[in-house]
Design a protein around this motif. Structure first.
Motif, mmCIF file in Angstrom:
data_model
loop_
_atom_site.group_PDB
_atom_site.id
_atom_site.type_symbol
_atom_site.label_atom_id
_atom_site.label_comp_id
_atom_site.label_asym_id
_atom_site.label_seq_id
_atom_site.Cartn_x
_atom_site.Cartn_y
_atom_site.Cartn_z
ATOM 1 N N LEU B 148 0.828 -1.213 0.000
ATOM 2 C CA LEU B 148 0.000 0.000 0.000
ATOM 3 C C LEU B 148 0.859 1.259 0.000
ATOM 4 C CD1 LEU B 148 -2.626 -1.141 2.664
ATOM 5 C CD2 LEU B 148 -2.890 -1.155 0.175
ATOM 6 N N GLY B 149 2.186 1.085 -0.107
ATOM 7 C CA GLY B 149 3.072 2.248 -0.159
ATOM 8 C C GLY B 149 3.455 2.805 1.196
ATOM 9 N N VAL B 150 3.227 2.017 2.251
ATOM 10 C CA VAL B 150 3.560 2.469 3.601
ATOM 11 C C VAL B 150 4.785 1.697 4.076
ATOM 12 C CG1 VAL B 150 2.737 2.739 5.971
ATOM 13 C CG2 VAL B 150 1.107 2.882 4.065
ATOM 14 N N ARG B 151 5.839 2.442 4.483
ATOM 15 C CA ARG B 151 7.065 1.772 4.927
ATOM 16 C C ARG B 151 7.339 2.085 6.389
ATOM 17 N NH1 ARG B 151 13.020 3.124 3.632
ATOM 18 N NH2 ARG B 151 13.950 1.534 4.972
ATOM 19 N N VAL B 152 7.754 1.069 7.143
ATOM 20 C CA VAL B 152 8.023 1.209 8.575
ATOM 21 C C VAL B 152 9.500 0.939 8.809
ATOM 22 C CG1 VAL B 152 7.320 0.494 10.888
ATOM 23 C CG2 VAL B 152 5.697 0.306 8.995
ATOM 24 N N TYR B 153 10.134 1.793 9.576
ATOM 25 C CA TYR B 153 11.574 1.659 9.827
ATOM 26 C C TYR B 153 11.862 1.927 11.304
ATOM 27 C CZ TYR B 153 16.527 2.863 10.030
ATOM 28 O OH TYR B 153 17.848 2.904 10.370
ATOM 29 N N THR B 154 12.718 1.100 11.916
ATOM 30 C CA THR B 154 13.084 1.276 13.320
ATOM 31 C C THR B 154 14.594 1.164 13.471
ATOM 32 O OG1 THR B 154 10.989 0.325 14.058
ATOM 33 C CG2 THR B 154 12.787 0.365 15.660
ATOM 34 N N HIS B 155 15.163 2.087 14.226
ATOM 35 C CA HIS B 155 16.603 1.974 14.510
ATOM 36 C C HIS B 155 16.856 2.146 16.008
ATOM 37 C CE1 HIS B 155 17.944 6.363 14.979
ATOM 38 N NE2 HIS B 155 16.652 6.432 14.790
ATOM 39 N N ILE B 156 18.066 1.756 16.404
ATOM 40 C CA ILE B 156 18.494 1.898 17.795
ATOM 41 C C ILE B 156 18.979 3.329 17.977
ATOM 42 C CG2 ILE B 156 20.020 0.996 19.599
ATOM 43 C CD1 ILE B 156 20.415 -1.487 17.721
ATOM 44 N N ALA B 157 18.127 4.166 18.541
ATOM 45 C CA ALA B 157 18.504 5.575 18.669
ATOM 46 C C ALA B 157 19.610 5.753 19.699
ATOM 47 C CB ALA B 157 17.287 6.410 19.052
ATOM 48 N N ARG B 158 19.604 4.887 20.711
ATOM 49 C CA ARG B 158 20.622 4.992 21.761
ATOM 50 C C ARG B 158 20.672 3.654 22.493
ATOM 51 N NH1 ARG B 158 23.519 8.703 24.523
ATOM 52 N NH2 ARG B 158 23.894 8.350 26.741
ATOM 53 N N CYS B 159 21.881 3.247 22.831
ATOM 54 C CA CYS B 159 22.011 1.978 23.547
ATOM 55 C C CYS B 159 23.364 1.943 24.231
ATOM 56 C CB CYS B 159 21.860 0.794 22.574
ATOM 57 S SG CYS B 159 21.924 -0.803 23.391
ATOM 58 N N ALA B 160 23.364 1.550 25.495
ATOM 59 C CA ALA B 160 24.625 1.426 26.237
ATOM 60 C C ALA B 160 25.430 2.715 26.176
ATOM 61 C CB ALA B 160 25.441 0.243 25.694
ATOM 62 N N GLY B 161 24.749 3.842 26.141
ATOM 63 C CA GLY B 161 25.435 5.125 26.152
ATOM 64 C C GLY B 161 25.898 5.610 24.803
ATOM 65 N N VAL B 162 25.665 4.838 23.750
ATOM 66 C CA VAL B 162 26.070 5.220 22.401
ATOM 67 C C VAL B 162 24.828 5.591 21.596
ATOM 68 C CG1 VAL B 162 27.235 4.471 20.284
ATOM 69 C CG2 VAL B 162 28.025 3.641 22.533
ATOM 70 N N SER B 163 24.849 6.767 20.977
ATOM 71 C CA SER B 163 23.694 7.216 20.184
ATOM 72 C C SER B 163 23.942 6.997 18.702
ATOM 73 C CB SER B 163 23.430 8.708 20.433
ATOM 74 O OG SER B 163 22.958 8.915 21.731
ATOM 75 N N GLY B 204 28.881 -8.556 34.408
ATOM 76 C CA GLY B 204 27.730 -9.231 35.015
ATOM 77 C C GLY B 204 26.499 -8.351 35.054
ATOM 78 N N ASP B 205 26.495 -7.325 34.254
ATOM 79 C CA ASP B 205 25.390 -6.369 34.298
ATOM 80 C C ASP B 205 24.696 -6.304 32.929
ATOM 81 O OD1 ASP B 205 23.733 -4.399 35.406
ATOM 82 O OD2 ASP B 205 25.422 -3.514 36.499
ATOM 83 N N SER B 206 23.823 -5.359 32.746
ATOM 84 C CA SER B 206 23.069 -5.236 31.493
ATOM 85 C C SER B 206 22.790 -3.767 31.225
ATOM 86 C CB SER B 206 21.751 -6.011 31.587
ATOM 87 O OG SER B 206 20.906 -5.431 32.568
ATOM 88 N N VAL B 207 22.360 -3.455 30.020
ATOM 89 C CA VAL B 207 22.072 -2.067 29.640
ATOM 90 C C VAL B 207 20.775 -1.982 28.839
ATOM 91 C CG1 VAL B 207 24.431 -1.165 29.675
ATOM 92 C CG2 VAL B 207 23.595 -2.376 27.639
ATOM 93 N N GLY B 208 20.204 -0.771 28.799
ATOM 94 C CA GLY B 208 18.966 -0.516 28.056
ATOM 95 C C GLY B 208 19.206 0.426 26.906
ATOM 96 N N GLY B 209 18.136 1.009 26.392
ATOM 97 C CA GLY B 209 18.304 1.921 25.269
ATOM 98 C C GLY B 209 16.984 2.471 24.772
ATOM 99 N N ILE B 210 17.087 3.124 23.624
ATOM 100 C CA ILE B 210 15.932 3.788 23.023
ATOM 101 C C ILE B 210 15.804 3.337 21.580
ATOM 102 C CG2 ILE B 210 15.068 6.039 22.236
ATOM 103 C CD1 ILE B 210 16.253 7.237 24.798
ATOM 104 N N LEU B 211 14.587 2.968 21.200
ATOM 105 C CA LEU B 211 14.299 2.587 19.820
ATOM 106 C C LEU B 211 13.424 3.648 19.183
ATOM 107 C CD1 LEU B 211 13.516 -1.194 20.395
ATOM 108 C CD2 LEU B 211 15.477 -0.259 19.150
ATOM 109 N N GLN B 342 9.376 -4.009 17.644
ATOM 110 C CA GLN B 342 8.723 -2.705 17.573
ATOM 111 C C GLN B 342 8.287 -2.388 16.142
ATOM 112 O OE1 GLN B 342 10.185 0.310 20.089
ATOM 113 N NE2 GLN B 342 10.084 1.917 18.537
ATOM 114 N N ASN B 343 9.147 -2.718 15.206
ATOM 115 C CA ASN B 343 8.855 -2.411 13.809
ATOM 116 C C ASN B 343 7.644 -3.181 13.298
ATOM 117 O OD1 ASN B 343 10.268 -0.710 11.782
ATOM 118 N ND2 ASN B 343 10.188 -2.607 10.565
ATOM 119 N N THR B 344 7.588 -4.454 13.606
ATOM 120 C CA THR B 344 6.509 -5.283 13.065
ATOM 121 C C THR B 344 5.192 -5.036 13.805
ATOM 122 O OG1 THR B 344 7.432 -7.046 14.437
ATOM 123 C CG2 THR B 344 7.961 -7.102 12.093
ATOM 124 N N LEU B 345 5.255 -4.779 15.110
ATOM 125 C CA LEU B 345 4.010 -4.471 15.818
ATOM 126 C C LEU B 345 3.460 -3.120 15.360
ATOM 127 C CD1 LEU B 345 4.412 -5.759 19.489
ATOM 128 C CD2 LEU B 345 2.736 -6.477 17.777
#
Lengths: 370, 370, 370, 370
Positions: B148-163, B204-211, B342-345
């Protein structure tokens, strides 16, 4: 389902800013619940414009009439319908600008969606005025929650560059601000905040802010793991409030720069034999389900799009670029008024989730002992 | 409705991490739509763990089987059911810790909600693994949108302190990252980001981010003014993704400190005779309805709650404080894998809204000319 | 919502006759409910074809596999997904007649609706086989109801011109027929009924009949006054069963020729201090709400449309009149097999309504004392 | 969802017989659709009591006010809310009998369900008066259907022992009866029917009947195969009408004694190149989906439960057997008035299904050529 939301308790919102009335249908309530007209009126008053330079000079009494579902101050168990008449509508102010799309408003999207048949007067169905119906219906829900030991509180966390004090660290909720005052934890912030709002208004501009809600007393185990998480339910409702452009729970966007060890809330046995968390960075929700700690979330409310500065826009019927200077009555900031909208819609959303788990009758007879 | 969501197109998600299979039912598709197994497999691969120190060493093929609704690579118009078998389940790792509530996880809330009958193995229904079914179903929707001409795109805007680099200013969407790579606009950020994630994992830890997601080609006029706004619809879906704790559209929480004159998007006549906005601070949505500009939103993904550091918790059956050291296989960061969820939902959520307006048949026959 | 139904408990049905599998997702169950595989198997066996000249010679084991929501014979509280593999599919029989629309079947409507992309093999999604998934899911609900003291019973009130004995006048329910036998109150009617069915089959024809359901133990106060009346809920479900063309409660169409004084059920105080009615012409429902008497309704099941006589029809691709002689395996009468479909879907529909009123937890912990 | 029904177009009904007003919210309409007040008034008049010995002497003007969703006689695309004030309420008549349960009414079930808080005056939410709101909303839908070439017609097939002429055999629909007259195909049956009703009323009794609806112009391909079949959708709505106790499509219960060869409708190529059926025993529906032939169904309406003969009942608060002689104003037969309720709710139900397939915009812009 467009203008109806909710599973076990559902809310339907209708009306246009300058139509005969706005209103709501609230369905799924138990019978025999008290409906306290004074409490509803107090909520309506918190939402109402006050004509003091902080909000629009459109000052309607916003009297709530019940068309159905309430007899002698108690719910009947059938759909509760309430309406608020629109008494103070000066459509003339708006008619002048009807051809010019107001930036930040729904003028353009309404035109496309409704093909020119939208009721454009005063923003029509997109007007913040529609939230008055949501407040009245949500106030009923808030009273039901109160009867179940669940309390909902919302304050202006930040507005016009002025921040409120934070929520208490012990999980308790602050008292509601006195009538006529901004919903703030620290009353001393009210005058600086009002001054900053007035300054923006005096400059023909507007400001936004952040509203923070905390819910105490919600039992653990409410909400569903996937689509009907507490977060999905509340975010769905919050994003239906005009001007809300973001929702975050607990540490929210701050999680982006936390490590797991700093983000996790340690579990501890509480004094009363219940499980608690030592911190509440998850905002009272794990896996979409309430964990018994306060549910805490924030929304961002964008600045009022109606400003008095000259703006570039389009004359839609003429399909031509144009300039716009907005007339009429508009708040330089709607954040203080939006607080009660957020608070009451939260009450509705949680009553719905509680009813899914405990049934309609529990609204009246109480939740089972944990 | 718990594990089913959507109006005109509905998605039902089911399964437990260590049960026989996870899966989804996607209903409301037109007949005759192409279902491209390779595209779905590519999406599944983007979500899949890779066992390279960045994500869990549980590496299952995640092959999608269609149980119904697809014949000869085309939809039949009846419910499309897909399953992914669970082939690589080592429940032993989890059984050891079953009594100890994992902080940040749904262990406690599941125990309360399901009264001890939950499938606790591997997180059960709360496992991120369940999102594999959502990805497969959403990938089908993404293909329909593409038609239908609609495109969806998702990227990692920020993660583990790296943008990452920002989205292009001209409303165009970047190309998808190559298979096996992080979804980034600037590929040069991948190695620093991976190093930062590995460093957290090594500690032994983990990190988050922004999509961040951007949608191009969505016509103006989609979405509903109140409860079914584009924002409500997408936020509802995003908050159903485990670990998402915030959603913001356009300038998002940045609106709190903007004035109206800096927040409004001026309307202008576009080169092709359509109305455009000079900026896109509203993220392509006015009054809950798409305005024809790219729909742009961000989510925050909290750090993986499974970390290897010693944590304070509760032995739930014993009702006693305890310490926990988590074993098993866990990503130090799920942000890169969550991008495709996130992209497919998003694709699913927008296909639903488009179908409400244009009907089921339009999925196949195309949208009417604006 | 197309293939999903229910408010507090929802059922999603999927599958095609000759696809890999059919199945169902049942959501909204409490955790910890027993799932008795033997009872489900017995229900499946009642629905299954037996290849004895009374029903199609397609005899599949119809083994129910649980993909999710059940661990160690108990519900987990998350979506319960079950599938039944299609193992005995001879599509060749059907391919021959694909161009010729079978009268009384959904061939034509499917072609129009799905624009030629429908799975036509064996009736596809329209096959009576799909009801096997409904039976399995409904059998789970029937067990939950049994735990709440609610019993559902269905018999063949009339078939092939032979009538069963009426329901007992005292509100009690007959015993279930022994496995392998027709669901009849009077076992002596079985042989005449079978003979009449066989005679129709031997003539290349088919017959229909009437199924009657009675529910005992449903407390008064269940159901809603308008759209979610007990009658609306059950009729919605019954009309989703292929071949059901009518539903009536209590005196049903007989009300047309009754006077009010002959139609009303007098109220009386019962021996146990509860209100009862002296008669039950309203079928246990007043104003859409259960009144504590047995809920009684009947459906009519049309004769199997697949007959072996030559029929006039249309070659759809050729757009030309044609004659059709159906091949393949077909029951001369599906009424006996449909009884368990009606019974189990009734159980699902009532469990949903009970859950709306009493909550999810009540499924496990029982209804409050009246 | 209790008092809300519909997928793409939804209808919410509210109100009590003696409350301030009854009303409805109709959501999901396209913008710009004409709303003809005269047509709505004519439908309201058909439903209204006439005080002529055939129906209750409560004669209210039943003027429909639009609170939202309509401007200048056109829909705005937002929720259409209408109310009808209750102006002629004599609650005194009812208060006397409040303790005594009226047989055949919802007095008892309401008492149990609403625990004594129901609005019992005049039947409250259970009153037939509530259907006035459904008629007004359905009349709007009927006009929309008319614009799409779909016509809905309902007549009194049988009442008080007098039958109407059958529907024309050629699939055409009769003309609507003139205002003030019974909806009959053969006007000559009106006087005998009225005499029979009056005779029942004079005897202090009441009578029931059968209403038959036929829909012409509905395109093939509308409706869904399982839960949202045309039959499920319409039966759900019909059973929400107070007093309807049975619904049958096409040959209906007559199928029980037909053979398949007598029940199947042969397909033939029609004069206009479309597929037709030689007979219409399936009532225009195959596999739950419209086949392009007239949709034909019948409902049975039970005799008015309010009769003037002495009846046995229970004094509910006293928990004692008692006798009841009903006072007040009651129709000896509601069948003639119910015809327009059935007709307009059918229009709503089909508009919903059409919108699912063709989209909201098609309501205004028309259906695509088949």
């Amino acid at each position: 389902m467009k203008n109806t939301f909710g599973s076990a308790v559902s809310l339907t919102i209708f009306g246009e800013s300058h139509g005969p009335a706005i209103g709501a249908v609230l369905d799924g309530l138990a019978a025999g619940l008290p409906v306290d007209a004074d409490f509803i009126a107090a909520c309506m008053d918190r939402r109402r414009a006050r004509g003091d330079g902080l909000s629009t000079s459109r000052t309607e009494p916003d009297r709530v009439e019940f068309l159905s579902g309430v007899v002698d101050g108690r719910t009947t168990g059938t759909p509760l319908t309430l309406v608020v008449q629109n008494t103070n509508t000066r459509s003339g102010d708006y008619a002048k600008t009807a051809a010019l799309l107001r930036p930040g408003h729904a003028d353009y999207t309404a035109w496309v969606k409704y093909e020119g048949y939208q009721d454009a007067r005063g923003g029509g169905h997109f007007s913040g005025r529609i939230t008055a119906a949501a407040v009245a219906a949500g106030a009923v829900c808030q009273q039901v929650l109160a009867g179940l030991g669940v309390r909902v509180y919302t304050h202006i966390a930040r507005c016009a560059g002025v921040s409120d004090a934070p929520l208490p660290g012990d999980g308790s909720l602050p008292e509601e601000a006195a009538p006529g005052h901004f919903s703030l934890i620290d009353p001393a912030r009210e005058i600086p905040m009002q001054q900053a709002i007035r300054a923006a208004g005096a400059a023909g501009d507007s400001v936004g802010g952040i509203l923070e809600t905390a819910v105490a007393g919600l039992p653990a185990g409410v909400g569903e793991p996937f689509f009907d998480s507490v977060e999905s339910q509340l975010a769905h409702l919050m994003f239906s409030i005009p001007a809300v452009k973001g929702v975050e729970f607990g540490a929210g966007f701050g999680f982006a720069d936390l490590t797991g060890s700093a983000a996790n809330d340690a579990f501890r046995m509480g004094a009363d034999g219940r499980v608690v968390t030592a911190t509440n960075r998850n905002g009272g929700v794990n896996g979409g389900i309430s964990n018994g700690m306060p549910v805490v979330f924030r929304t961002v409310v964008k600045p009022t799009p109606s400003i008095y500065k000259r703006q570039q826009t389009v004359d839609y019927p003429a399909k031509a670029d144009a300039d716009l200077v907005i007339q009429g009555r508009h708040d330089p900031c709607i954040v203080p008024r939006a607080a009660v909208v957020q608070n009451t819609l939260t009450a509705f959303g949680l009553l719905d989730l509680l009813t899914v788990r405990y049934g309609t009758l529990a609204q009246k007879h109480g939740l089972p002992k944990a």
